[in-house]
Design an enzyme around this catalytic site. Structure first.
Site, PDB file in Angstrom:
ATOM      1  CB  CYS A 258      -0.901  -0.007   1.224  1.00 30.13           C
ATOM      2  SG  CYS A 258      -1.832  -1.540   1.460  1.00 30.13           S
ATOM      3  CB  ALA A 260       0.107   6.046  -2.736  1.00 29.63           C
ATOM      4  N   PRO A 261       2.232   7.686  -0.842  1.00 25.06           N
ATOM      5  CG  PRO A 261       2.974   9.789  -0.128  1.00 25.06           C
ATOM      6  CD  PRO A 261       2.295   8.539   0.359  1.00 25.06           C
ATOM      7  CE  LYS A 264       6.050   4.183   5.987  1.00 17.11           C
ATOM      8  NZ  LYS A 264       5.056   5.200   5.576  1.00 17.11           N
ATOM      9  CG  ASP A 282      -1.923   3.015  -3.208  1.00 16.23           C
ATOM     10  OD1 ASP A 282      -1.263   3.086  -2.155  1.00 16.23           O
ATOM     11  OD2 ASP A 282      -3.130   3.327  -3.265  1.00 16.23           O
ATOM     12  CG  ASP A 309      -8.132  -4.660  -2.799  1.00 16.55           C
ATOM     13  OD1 ASP A 309      -7.341  -5.061  -1.911  1.00 16.55           O
ATOM     14  OD2 ASP A 309      -9.331  -4.420  -2.582  1.00 16.55           O
ATOM     15  CB  CYS A 381       0.867   6.402  10.590  1.00 14.88           C
ATOM     16  SG  CYS A 381      -0.552   6.634   9.530  1.00 14.88           S
TER      17      CYS A 381
END
Length: 403
Positions: A258, A260-261, A264, A282, A309, A381
Protein backbone atom coordinates in the site's frame (compact mmCIF):
# COMPACT_ATOMS: atom_id res chain seq x y z
CA UNK A 1 -6.11 39.28 2.06
CA UNK A 2 -4.75 39.43 5.60
CA UNK A 3 -3.48 36.37 7.48
CA UNK A 4 -6.65 36.33 9.61
CA UNK A 5 -9.02 36.69 6.64
CA UNK A 6 -7.32 33.73 4.99
CA UNK A 7 -7.44 31.74 8.24
CA UNK A 8 -11.18 32.21 8.77
CA UNK A 9 -11.86 31.20 5.17
CA UNK A 10 -9.75 28.02 5.44
CA UNK A 11 -11.28 27.05 8.81
CA UNK A 12 -14.82 27.50 7.45
CA UNK A 13 -14.13 25.46 4.30
CA UNK A 14 -12.48 22.71 6.37
CA UNK A 15 -15.62 22.50 8.50
CA UNK A 16 -18.20 22.75 5.71
CA UNK A 17 -16.46 20.71 3.00
CA UNK A 18 -14.68 18.24 5.34
CA UNK A 19 -11.47 19.18 3.48
CA UNK A 20 -7.98 18.45 4.81
CA UNK A 21 -6.61 21.57 6.47
CA UNK A 22 -3.02 21.06 5.23
CA UNK A 23 -4.08 20.75 1.56
CA UNK A 24 -6.55 23.62 1.76
CA UNK A 25 -4.09 25.89 3.56
CA UNK A 26 -1.32 25.21 0.99
CA UNK A 27 -3.75 25.85 -1.85
CA UNK A 28 -4.92 29.14 -0.26
CA UNK A 29 -1.37 30.34 0.41
CA UNK A 30 -0.47 29.62 -3.21
CA UNK A 31 -3.52 31.52 -4.46
CA UNK A 32 -3.14 34.48 -2.07
CA UNK A 33 0.60 34.77 -1.36
CA UNK A 34 1.42 36.41 1.99
CA UNK A 35 4.80 37.54 3.27
CA UNK A 36 6.65 34.96 5.36
CA UNK A 37 5.53 36.32 8.75
CA UNK A 38 1.85 36.53 7.72
CA UNK A 39 1.94 33.05 6.14
CA UNK A 40 3.38 31.70 9.40
CA UNK A 41 0.65 33.49 11.41
CA UNK A 42 -2.14 32.14 9.17
CA UNK A 43 -0.68 28.62 9.47
CA UNK A 44 -0.41 28.88 13.25
CA UNK A 45 -3.97 30.19 13.62
CA UNK A 46 -5.48 27.47 11.35
CA UNK A 47 -3.65 24.53 12.91
CA UNK A 48 -3.92 25.87 16.47
CA UNK A 49 -7.66 26.52 16.21
CA UNK A 50 -8.29 23.02 14.83
CA UNK A 51 -6.00 21.45 17.46
CA UNK A 52 -7.82 23.17 20.33
CA UNK A 53 -11.32 23.07 18.88
CA UNK A 54 -13.28 21.37 21.67
CA UNK A 55 -11.55 23.42 24.39
CA UNK A 56 -12.30 26.64 22.48
CA UNK A 57 -15.94 25.60 21.93
CA UNK A 58 -16.24 24.89 25.66
CA UNK A 59 -15.03 28.45 26.35
CA UNK A 60 -17.17 29.96 23.60
CA UNK A 61 -20.32 28.44 25.08
CA UNK A 62 -19.69 30.55 28.21
CA UNK A 63 -19.91 33.78 26.21
CA UNK A 64 -22.41 32.98 23.44
CA UNK A 65 -26.08 32.19 24.02
CA UNK A 66 -26.38 28.45 23.26
CA UNK A 67 -29.82 29.02 21.74
CA UNK A 68 -28.47 31.45 19.12
CA UNK A 69 -27.22 29.67 16.00
CA UNK A 70 -24.01 31.13 14.62
CA UNK A 71 -23.17 30.99 10.93
CA UNK A 72 -20.14 28.72 10.39
CA UNK A 73 -17.83 31.62 9.41
CA UNK A 74 -18.86 33.62 12.50
CA UNK A 75 -18.24 30.65 14.79
CA UNK A 76 -14.83 30.08 13.19
CA UNK A 77 -13.95 33.77 13.48
CA UNK A 78 -14.76 33.62 17.22
CA UNK A 79 -12.92 30.31 17.62
CA UNK A 80 -9.71 31.61 16.06
CA UNK A 81 -9.96 34.87 18.01
CA UNK A 82 -10.31 32.98 21.32
CA UNK A 83 -7.40 30.75 20.27
CA UNK A 84 -5.21 33.83 19.83
CA UNK A 85 -6.33 35.37 23.15
CA UNK A 86 -5.81 32.16 25.11
CA UNK A 87 -2.78 30.53 23.45
CA UNK A 88 -0.77 33.20 21.55
CA UNK A 89 0.66 35.54 24.17
CA UNK A 90 2.77 37.54 21.68
CA UNK A 91 -0.29 39.07 19.98
CA UNK A 92 -1.81 42.10 21.81
CA UNK A 93 -5.48 41.44 22.69
CA UNK A 94 -6.61 44.78 21.20
CA UNK A 95 -5.10 43.73 17.81
CA UNK A 96 -7.04 40.45 17.87
CA UNK A 97 -10.31 42.28 18.67
CA UNK A 98 -9.77 45.05 16.11
CA UNK A 99 -9.04 42.76 13.17
CA UNK A 100 -11.79 40.28 14.10
CA UNK A 101 -14.35 43.09 14.21
CA UNK A 102 -13.12 44.40 10.83
CA UNK A 103 -13.50 40.91 9.29
CA UNK A 104 -17.02 40.67 10.78
CA UNK A 105 -17.96 44.05 9.21
CA UNK A 106 -16.57 43.05 5.81
CA UNK A 107 -18.11 39.57 5.68
CA UNK A 108 -21.30 40.29 7.60
CA UNK A 109 -22.94 43.44 8.96
CA UNK A 110 -22.74 45.84 11.91
CA UNK A 111 -24.84 43.57 14.13
CA UNK A 112 -22.44 40.65 13.73
CA UNK A 113 -19.46 42.97 14.26
CA UNK A 114 -21.04 44.25 17.48
CA UNK A 115 -21.63 40.72 18.75
CA UNK A 116 -18.02 39.67 17.94
CA UNK A 117 -16.72 42.80 19.70
CA UNK A 118 -18.84 42.12 22.80
CA UNK A 119 -17.84 38.43 23.06
CA UNK A 120 -14.11 39.11 22.72
CA UNK A 121 -14.12 42.07 25.13
CA UNK A 122 -15.94 39.90 27.71
CA UNK A 123 -13.29 37.19 27.26
CA UNK A 124 -10.50 39.73 27.87
CA UNK A 125 -12.30 41.26 30.87
CA UNK A 126 -13.10 37.89 32.49
CA UNK A 127 -10.14 35.57 31.77
CA UNK A 128 -11.23 33.22 34.59
CA UNK A 129 -14.11 32.15 32.31
CA UNK A 130 -11.50 30.78 29.87
CA UNK A 131 -10.06 28.43 32.53
CA UNK A 132 -10.78 24.70 32.81
CA UNK A 133 -12.51 24.02 36.16
CA UNK A 134 -10.91 21.87 38.87
CA UNK A 135 -12.28 18.51 39.99
CA UNK A 136 -13.08 16.97 36.59
CA UNK A 137 -12.77 13.21 36.06
CA UNK A 138 -9.63 12.16 34.08
CA UNK A 139 -11.44 11.70 30.74
CA UNK A 140 -13.10 15.13 30.82
CA UNK A 141 -10.03 16.86 32.27
CA UNK A 142 -7.55 15.54 29.67
CA UNK A 143 -10.08 16.03 26.83
CA UNK A 144 -10.48 19.72 27.74
CA UNK A 145 -6.93 20.56 28.84
CA UNK A 146 -5.34 18.97 25.75
CA UNK A 147 -8.31 19.18 23.39
CA UNK A 148 -9.04 15.62 22.26
CA UNK A 149 -12.40 13.82 21.84
CA UNK A 150 -13.55 12.14 25.05
CA UNK A 151 -13.96 8.70 23.37
CA UNK A 152 -10.32 8.80 22.27
CA UNK A 153 -9.06 9.83 25.72
CA UNK A 154 -11.14 7.07 27.34
CA UNK A 155 -9.73 4.46 24.93
CA UNK A 156 -6.13 5.57 25.55
CA UNK A 157 -6.64 5.69 29.33
CA UNK A 158 -7.71 2.05 29.20
CA UNK A 159 -4.80 1.07 26.90
CA UNK A 160 -1.95 3.24 28.24
CA UNK A 161 -2.93 4.64 31.66
CA UNK A 162 -3.40 8.27 32.75
CA UNK A 163 0.19 9.52 32.70
CA UNK A 164 1.01 8.17 29.24
CA UNK A 165 -2.33 9.31 27.79
CA UNK A 166 -1.78 12.85 29.03
CA UNK A 167 1.75 12.91 27.59
CA UNK A 168 0.45 11.66 24.22
CA UNK A 169 -2.33 14.26 24.08
CA UNK A 170 0.08 17.07 25.07
CA UNK A 171 2.60 15.95 22.43
CA UNK A 172 -0.10 16.03 19.74
CA UNK A 173 -0.40 19.82 20.25
CA UNK A 174 3.34 20.50 19.80
CA UNK A 175 4.26 21.81 16.31
CA UNK A 176 5.91 19.02 14.27
CA UNK A 177 9.55 19.24 13.26
CA UNK A 178 10.57 19.35 9.62
CA UNK A 179 12.54 16.22 8.78
CA UNK A 180 14.12 15.14 5.51
CA UNK A 181 15.69 11.90 4.29
CA UNK A 182 18.94 12.01 2.36
CA UNK A 183 19.07 10.05 -0.89
CA UNK A 184 22.31 8.25 -0.07
CA UNK A 185 22.68 7.15 -3.71
CA UNK A 186 23.46 10.79 -4.54
CA UNK A 187 25.40 11.92 -1.45
CA UNK A 188 26.02 11.04 2.19
CA UNK A 189 24.11 12.58 5.09
CA UNK A 190 27.27 14.39 6.26
CA UNK A 191 27.78 15.91 2.80
CA UNK A 192 24.21 17.21 2.58
CA UNK A 193 24.36 18.50 6.18
CA UNK A 194 27.49 20.46 5.29
CA UNK A 195 25.89 21.93 2.15
CA UNK A 196 22.73 22.89 4.05
CA UNK A 197 24.68 24.63 6.79
CA UNK A 198 26.73 26.53 4.18
CA UNK A 199 23.38 27.54 2.64
CA UNK A 200 22.28 29.07 5.95
CA UNK A 201 19.98 26.26 7.10
CA UNK A 202 19.75 25.22 10.76
CA UNK A 203 20.21 21.49 10.10
CA UNK A 204 21.28 18.61 12.34
CA UNK A 205 21.30 14.82 12.09
CA UNK A 206 18.19 12.95 13.25
CA UNK A 207 18.88 11.06 16.50
CA UNK A 208 16.40 8.37 15.34
CA UNK A 209 16.88 7.72 11.63
CA UNK A 210 20.26 7.00 9.98
CA UNK A 211 19.39 8.92 6.79
CA UNK A 212 17.39 11.66 8.55
CA UNK A 213 18.08 15.39 9.02
CA UNK A 214 16.04 17.80 11.19
CA UNK A 215 15.66 21.32 9.75
CA UNK A 216 14.50 24.26 11.89
CA UNK A 217 12.90 27.33 10.30
CA UNK A 218 13.84 26.29 6.76
CA UNK A 219 10.41 26.82 5.18
CA UNK A 220 9.08 24.36 2.62
CA UNK A 221 11.97 22.05 1.68
CA UNK A 222 10.15 21.05 -1.53
CA UNK A 223 11.13 24.46 -2.91
CA UNK A 224 14.87 23.74 -2.61
CA UNK A 225 17.12 22.64 -5.47
CA UNK A 226 18.16 19.61 -3.37
CA UNK A 227 14.58 18.35 -3.41
CA UNK A 228 14.06 19.02 -7.13
CA UNK A 229 17.31 17.20 -7.97
CA UNK A 230 16.33 14.15 -5.90
CA UNK A 231 18.97 14.57 -3.20
CA UNK A 232 16.38 14.54 -0.42
CA UNK A 233 12.80 13.54 0.38
CA UNK A 234 10.48 15.12 2.96
CA UNK A 235 9.50 12.37 5.40
CA UNK A 236 8.73 11.91 9.09
CA UNK A 237 11.45 10.24 11.14
CA UNK A 238 9.00 7.53 12.24
CA UNK A 239 8.29 6.71 8.57
CA UNK A 240 12.03 6.43 7.90
CA UNK A 241 12.25 3.73 10.58
CA UNK A 242 9.90 1.49 8.57
CA UNK A 243 12.37 0.91 5.69
CA UNK A 244 15.10 0.40 8.31
CA UNK A 245 12.96 -2.39 9.80
CA UNK A 246 12.39 -4.01 6.40
CA UNK A 247 16.18 -3.75 5.81
CA UNK A 248 16.06 -4.86 2.14
CA UNK A 249 19.34 -6.08 0.66
CA UNK A 250 20.79 -5.44 -2.82
CA UNK A 251 19.48 -7.94 -5.38
CA UNK A 252 16.36 -8.93 -3.41
CA UNK A 253 12.76 -8.89 -4.61
CA UNK A 254 10.59 -6.71 -2.40
CA UNK A 255 6.83 -6.00 -2.33
CA UNK A 256 5.44 -2.69 -1.00
CA UNK A 257 1.69 -3.36 -0.77
CA UNK A 258 0.00 0.00 0.00
CA UNK A 259 2.77 2.24 -1.19
CA UNK A 260 1.45 5.71 -2.09
CA UNK A 261 2.76 8.37 -2.04
CA UNK A 262 5.98 6.36 -2.35
CA UNK A 263 8.24 7.60 0.45
CA UNK A 264 8.96 4.14 1.85
CA UNK A 265 9.36 2.61 -1.62
CA UNK A 266 11.99 5.24 -2.44
CA UNK A 267 13.79 4.72 0.86
CA UNK A 268 13.94 0.92 0.36
CA UNK A 269 15.28 1.35 -3.18
CA UNK A 270 17.98 3.70 -1.86
CA UNK A 271 18.91 1.17 0.84
CA UNK A 272 19.19 -1.56 -1.83
CA UNK A 273 21.56 0.59 -3.88
CA UNK A 274 18.89 0.60 -6.64
CA UNK A 275 19.86 -3.05 -7.22
CA UNK A 276 17.11 -5.70 -7.22
CA UNK A 277 13.35 -5.26 -7.72
CA UNK A 278 10.64 -3.47 -5.75
CA UNK A 279 7.03 -3.99 -6.79
CA UNK A 280 5.23 -0.89 -5.49
CA UNK A 281 1.45 -1.27 -5.39
CA UNK A 282 -1.52 0.96 -4.60
CA UNK A 283 -5.23 0.58 -5.19
CA UNK A 284 -5.78 3.85 -7.15
CA UNK A 285 -4.28 4.99 -10.45
CA UNK A 286 -3.80 8.59 -9.24
CA UNK A 287 -1.82 7.23 -6.28
CA UNK A 288 0.35 5.15 -8.60
CA UNK A 289 1.21 8.39 -10.40
CA UNK A 290 2.35 9.89 -7.08
CA UNK A 291 4.71 6.95 -6.55
CA UNK A 292 6.06 7.23 -10.12
CA UNK A 293 6.72 10.97 -9.65
CA UNK A 294 8.78 10.22 -6.51
CA UNK A 295 10.75 7.44 -8.20
CA UNK A 296 11.51 9.62 -11.23
CA UNK A 297 12.60 12.56 -9.06
CA UNK A 298 14.93 10.31 -7.06
CA UNK A 299 16.38 8.76 -10.24
CA UNK A 300 15.54 5.16 -9.27
CA UNK A 301 15.41 2.27 -11.75
CA UNK A 302 14.59 -0.82 -9.66
CA UNK A 303 10.91 0.03 -8.95
CA UNK A 304 7.89 -1.33 -10.85
CA UNK A 305 4.52 0.26 -10.00
CA UNK A 306 1.15 -1.51 -10.26
CA UNK A 307 -2.48 -0.63 -9.48
CA UNK A 308 -4.18 -3.35 -7.45
CA UNK A 309 -6.15 -4.00 -4.27
CA UNK A 310 -3.47 -5.68 -2.12
CA UNK A 311 -6.01 -8.37 -1.15
CA UNK A 312 -5.92 -9.54 -4.80
CA UNK A 313 -2.13 -9.64 -5.16
CA UNK A 314 -2.03 -13.47 -4.73
CA UNK A 315 -3.86 -13.68 -8.09
CA UNK A 316 -1.03 -11.72 -9.78
CA UNK A 317 2.06 -13.28 -8.21
CA UNK A 318 3.15 -16.84 -7.41
CA UNK A 319 3.31 -17.88 -3.78
CA UNK A 320 6.66 -17.50 -2.04
CA UNK A 321 8.26 -15.14 -4.59
CA UNK A 322 9.25 -12.12 -2.46
CA UNK A 323 12.25 -11.92 -0.11
CA UNK A 324 10.65 -9.11 1.90
CA UNK A 325 7.16 -7.62 2.06
CA UNK A 326 6.10 -4.28 3.53
CA UNK A 327 2.43 -3.85 4.45
CA UNK A 328 2.16 -0.23 5.57
CA UNK A 329 -1.53 -0.67 6.19
CA UNK A 330 -4.35 1.88 5.86
CA UNK A 331 -5.26 2.89 9.43
CA UNK A 332 -7.06 5.41 11.63
CA UNK A 333 -4.00 7.72 11.57
CA UNK A 334 -4.15 8.52 15.29
CA UNK A 335 -0.33 8.54 15.47
CA UNK A 336 -0.02 11.58 13.17
CA UNK A 337 -2.45 13.99 14.87
CA UNK A 338 0.45 16.40 15.48
CA UNK A 339 0.80 16.84 11.70
CA UNK A 340 -2.89 16.36 10.80
CA UNK A 341 -4.99 17.79 13.65
CA UNK A 342 -8.24 17.27 11.69
CA UNK A 343 -7.85 13.51 12.20
CA UNK A 344 -8.91 13.57 15.84
CA UNK A 345 -12.25 15.27 15.06
CA UNK A 346 -12.97 13.27 11.87
CA UNK A 347 -12.62 9.75 13.29
CA UNK A 348 -15.27 7.76 15.17
CA UNK A 349 -14.81 4.71 17.48
CA UNK A 350 -16.54 2.44 14.95
CA UNK A 351 -13.96 3.39 12.27
CA UNK A 352 -11.28 1.57 14.26
CA UNK A 353 -13.01 -1.83 14.32
CA UNK A 354 -13.89 -1.53 10.62
CA UNK A 355 -10.33 -0.70 9.58
CA UNK A 356 -8.80 -3.39 11.84
CA UNK A 357 -10.86 -5.99 9.95
CA UNK A 358 -9.47 -4.69 6.63
CA UNK A 359 -5.91 -4.78 8.02
CA UNK A 360 -6.33 -8.45 8.95
CA UNK A 361 -7.61 -9.26 5.44
CA UNK A 362 -4.64 -7.50 3.84
CA UNK A 363 -2.10 -9.22 6.09
CA UNK A 364 -3.64 -12.65 5.49
CA UNK A 365 -3.62 -12.14 1.70
CA UNK A 366 -0.06 -10.89 1.19
CA UNK A 367 1.61 -13.28 3.66
CA UNK A 368 1.44 -16.21 1.22
CA UNK A 369 3.65 -14.28 -1.27
CA UNK A 370 6.63 -14.39 1.13
CA UNK A 371 9.52 -16.82 0.57
CA UNK A 372 10.35 -19.24 3.40
CA UNK A 373 12.84 -17.42 5.62
CA UNK A 374 11.61 -14.04 4.31
CA UNK A 375 10.58 -11.02 6.36
CA UNK A 376 7.13 -9.41 6.45
CA UNK A 377 6.89 -5.97 8.11
CA UNK A 378 3.44 -4.76 9.20
CA UNK A 379 3.35 -1.04 10.05
CA UNK A 380 0.71 1.60 10.73
CA UNK A 381 0.71 5.30 11.63
CA UNK A 382 -1.72 4.78 14.48
CA UNK A 383 -1.40 3.91 18.19
CA UNK A 384 -4.50 1.84 18.89
CA UNK A 385 -4.07 -1.67 20.23
CA UNK A 386 -6.90 -2.94 17.98
CA UNK A 387 -4.98 -1.98 14.82
CA UNK A 388 -1.50 -2.97 15.99
CA UNK A 389 -0.92 -5.68 18.63
CA UNK A 390 -4.36 -7.25 18.17
CA UNK A 391 -3.96 -7.55 14.38
CA UNK A 392 -0.46 -9.05 14.72
CA UNK A 393 -1.45 -11.51 17.48
CA UNK A 394 -4.50 -12.68 15.54
CA UNK A 395 -2.32 -13.21 12.44
CA UNK A 396 0.24 -15.24 14.42
CA UNK A 397 -2.51 -17.42 15.88
CA UNK A 398 -3.78 -18.19 12.36
CA UNK A 399 -0.33 -18.61 10.70
CA UNK A 400 1.74 -21.13 12.61
CA UNK A 401 4.54 -20.86 10.00
CA UNK A 402 5.24 -17.21 11.02
CA UNK A 403 7.03 -16.03 14.17
Amino acid sequence: RTARELAVEVLTRVEEKKAYSNLLLNESLNRYPLNRADAALATEIVYGTIQRKNTIDYMLDRFVDKGGRLEPWVRNLLRMSLYQLKYLDRIPPHAVVHESVEIAKTRGHRGIAGMVNAVLRSAIREPERLAIPDGLDPVRRIALEHSHPEWMVAMWLEQFGERETERMCAANNVPPRVSIRVNTLKRSRDELLERMRLGGFDARPSPLAPAGIIVAGGGNMAHTSWYKEGELSIQDESSMLVAESVDPQPGERVLDCCAAPGGKTGHMAEKMGDNGEIVSCDVHEHKRRLIEAQIERLGLKCVTTIVEDARRLPARFDEGTFDRILLDAPCSGLGVIRRKPDVKWAKRPEDIDRIAALQSELLHAVARLLKPGGILVYSTCTVTRQENEDVVNRFLREHADFA
